[in-house]
Motif scaffolding. Structure first.
Motif, PDB file in Angstrom:
ATOM      1  N   ALA A  32       0.634  -1.119   0.041  1.00 55.00           N
ATOM      2  CA  ALA A  32      -0.043   0.039   0.017  1.00 55.00           C
ATOM      3  C   ALA A  32       0.887   1.155  -0.053  1.00 55.00           C
ATOM      4  O   ALA A  32       0.465   2.187  -0.665  1.00 55.00           O
ATOM      5  CB  ALA A  32      -1.030   0.082   1.019  1.00 55.00           C
ATOM      6  N   GLN A  35       1.998   1.770  -3.503  1.00 54.75           N
ATOM      7  CA  GLN A  35       0.945   2.351  -4.285  1.00 54.75           C
ATOM      8  C   GLN A  35       0.802   3.871  -4.121  1.00 54.75           C
ATOM      9  O   GLN A  35       0.599   4.704  -5.038  1.00 54.75           O
ATOM     10  CB  GLN A  35      -0.322   1.603  -3.902  1.00 54.75           C
ATOM     11  CG  GLN A  35      -0.595   0.125  -4.413  1.00 54.75           C
ATOM     12  CD  GLN A  35      -0.913   0.204  -5.822  1.00 54.75           C
ATOM     13  OE1 GLN A  35      -1.600   1.047  -6.683  1.00 54.75           O
ATOM     14  NE2 GLN A  35      -0.339  -0.692  -6.629  1.00 54.75           N
ATOM     15  N   GLU A  49      -5.396  -1.480  -7.534  1.00 55.31           N
ATOM     16  CA  GLU A  49      -4.753  -1.203  -6.479  1.00 55.31           C
ATOM     17  C   GLU A  49      -5.150  -2.241  -5.369  1.00 55.31           C
ATOM     18  O   GLU A  49      -4.236  -2.861  -4.681  1.00 55.31           O
ATOM     19  CB  GLU A  49      -4.838   0.175  -5.969  1.00 55.31           C
ATOM     20  CG  GLU A  49      -4.331   1.197  -6.938  1.00 55.31           C
ATOM     21  CD  GLU A  49      -4.409   2.709  -6.549  1.00 55.31           C
ATOM     22  OE1 GLU A  49      -4.595   2.942  -5.100  1.00 55.31           O
ATOM     23  OE2 GLU A  49      -4.542   3.679  -7.363  1.00 55.31           O
ATOM     24  N   GLU A  50      -6.348  -2.238  -5.131  1.00 50.70           N
ATOM     25  CA  GLU A  50      -6.660  -3.491  -3.988  1.00 50.70           C
ATOM     26  C   GLU A  50      -6.195  -4.719  -4.377  1.00 50.70           C
ATOM     27  O   GLU A  50      -6.058  -5.614  -3.439  1.00 50.70           O
ATOM     28  CB  GLU A  50      -8.404  -3.345  -3.930  1.00 50.70           C
ATOM     29  CG  GLU A  50      -9.092  -2.072  -3.479  1.00 50.70           C
ATOM     30  CD  GLU A  50     -10.432  -2.248  -3.666  1.00 50.70           C
ATOM     31  OE1 GLU A  50     -11.033  -3.273  -3.793  1.00 50.70           O
ATOM     32  OE2 GLU A  50     -11.088  -0.969  -3.636  1.00 50.70           O
ATOM     33  N   HIS A 324       1.572  -2.253 -10.474  1.00 56.35           N
ATOM     34  CA  HIS A 324       2.279  -2.060  -9.191  1.00 56.35           C
ATOM     35  C   HIS A 324       3.706  -2.310  -9.014  1.00 56.35           C
ATOM     36  O   HIS A 324       4.355  -1.625  -8.344  1.00 56.35           O
ATOM     37  CB  HIS A 324       1.564  -3.282  -8.096  1.00 56.35           C
ATOM     38  CG  HIS A 324       1.915  -3.350  -6.545  1.00 56.35           C
ATOM     39  ND1 HIS A 324       1.705  -2.385  -5.801  1.00 56.35           N
ATOM     40  CD2 HIS A 324       2.845  -4.167  -6.018  1.00 56.35           C
ATOM     41  CE1 HIS A 324       2.303  -2.505  -4.552  1.00 56.35           C
ATOM     42  NE2 HIS A 324       3.093  -3.782  -5.004  1.00 56.35           N
TER      43      HIS A 324
END
Length: 338
Positions: A32, A35, A49-50, A324
């Motif tokens: 995270a 990100q 992203e999740e 990512h």
């Protein structure tokens, strides 16, 4: 050798679920943080992203890559077909397995495009399970054996696992499993499957209602034995094996998801490493996903089965991880705003 234990009873296996590896919060937090540093407005890639953080947490790697993706299709035949619930003969199960093996099915094409190695596991197609309106579909030993076969089919080196199924009559099995675990009128779980007309659908509904009445009082993984099938049990075995090896799973449509309902009933956290690849056109699937708290990756109005929706979703997961891992950070790109 599988990573899950080889129990003598279904209850022993259910008790083991709580000891399986969990989500790696540290890896997820690092993912995270990455990100937040990439050259994009925060949250602008939305679900991608999740998904990247989800895979990072289950693989225990802040920058996971999908070097090896495996797709497994389990096939079985069902005694419930004696109740006239299937518009196609059971011989089609073996014929479709041959088609998968020859590379001629939709799942073969989608796996080729999304980069998954496909394996098909046929489970005693010449010996259908019992008719669950008359008695248990399988004995406990038979159920555990199918689960072992599912677990053994998982590639221990896989970075992600796509699961699908094939079995004439198994949409009736799926409806019965969903109704058994989550309740409500059976009619809400019974759909057209592979094209059932009104008369066949009425027989499906009657079979589900009869099976639920006969096996009332069953709990947890024992639903696999009472009204499930070998491919459903194999899917559960593969899910547990993947969890033991920290391999995220993409579940296919209504039948595949319903196969895992007894696992959810026995230990809801057993499915935490699973993503719903898509939501099927089969009417019970959206209801089932809602009951299980699952948000599908895709909603493409598909209803084919054989792992096709989950394999298609693999492409989205690959894109999520490519962004990512491959995007530059603000600092690396010399872009202001990071």
């Amino acid at each position: 050798m599988t990573a899950i234990p080889d129990p003598a009873r279904l209850d022993d296996l259910a008790a083991h679920v709580g000891a399986l590896p969990g989500f790696d919060d540290a890896a997820a937090r690092a993912a995270a943080t990455r990100q937040a540093s990439l050259t994009k407005p925060p949250g602008s890639l939305g679900r991608l992203e999740e998904i990247a953080v989800f895979v990072a947490g289950w693989r225990g790697d802040p920058r996971p890559r999908l070097e090896t993706a495996q797709a497994l299709v389990f096939a079985g035949n069902h005694g419930i077909c004696a109740q006239g619930v299937n518009p196609f003969p059971q011989a089609v199960t073996a014929q479709m397995v041959a088609n998968f093996q020859a590379g001629g099915a939709a799942i073969n094409q989608i796996c080729r495009v999304t980069g998954a190695a496909l394996a098909v596991v046929a489970l005693d197609l010449d010996r259908p399970t019992g008719d669950f309106t008359q008695g248990p579909a399988m004995g406990e030993d038979e159920t555990l054996d199918a689960m072992r076969q599912g677990a053994a089919a998982v590639d221990p080196d896989a970075d992600i696992l796509v699961l699908g199924e094939m079995g004439i009559g198994n949409s009736t099995v799926a409806a019965a499993l969903a109704a058994a675990v989550f309740g409500g009128p059976a009619e809400g779980w019974v759909g057209a499957g592979t094209g059932a007309d009104d008369a066949v659908r009425a027989r499906k509904l009657a079979a589900v209602e009869a099976g639920l009445a006969r096996h009332a009082g069953t709990r947890g993984l024992h639903w696999l034995a009472r009204i499930g099938g070998r491919e459903q049990a194999a899917i559960c075995g593969a899910v547990l094996e993947a969890r033991a090896r920290r391999i995220p799973v993409l579940l296919d449509g209504f039948i595949c998801t319903a196969a895992t309902a007894p696992l959810h009933a026995a230990a809801p956290g057993a499915l935490d490493h699973c993503l719903a690849g898509h939501v099927s056109r089969e009417p019970g699937h959206r209801r089932l996903l809602d009951a299980m708290g699952r948000r599908p990756v895709l909603d493409f109005d598909m209803a084919l089965g054989e792992g096709s929706g989950a394999a298609l979703a693999l492409g989205v997961v690959r894109a999520a991880l490519a962004c990512h891992d491959g995007m530059a950070t603000f600092a690396e790109a010399g872009v202001a705003g990071g």
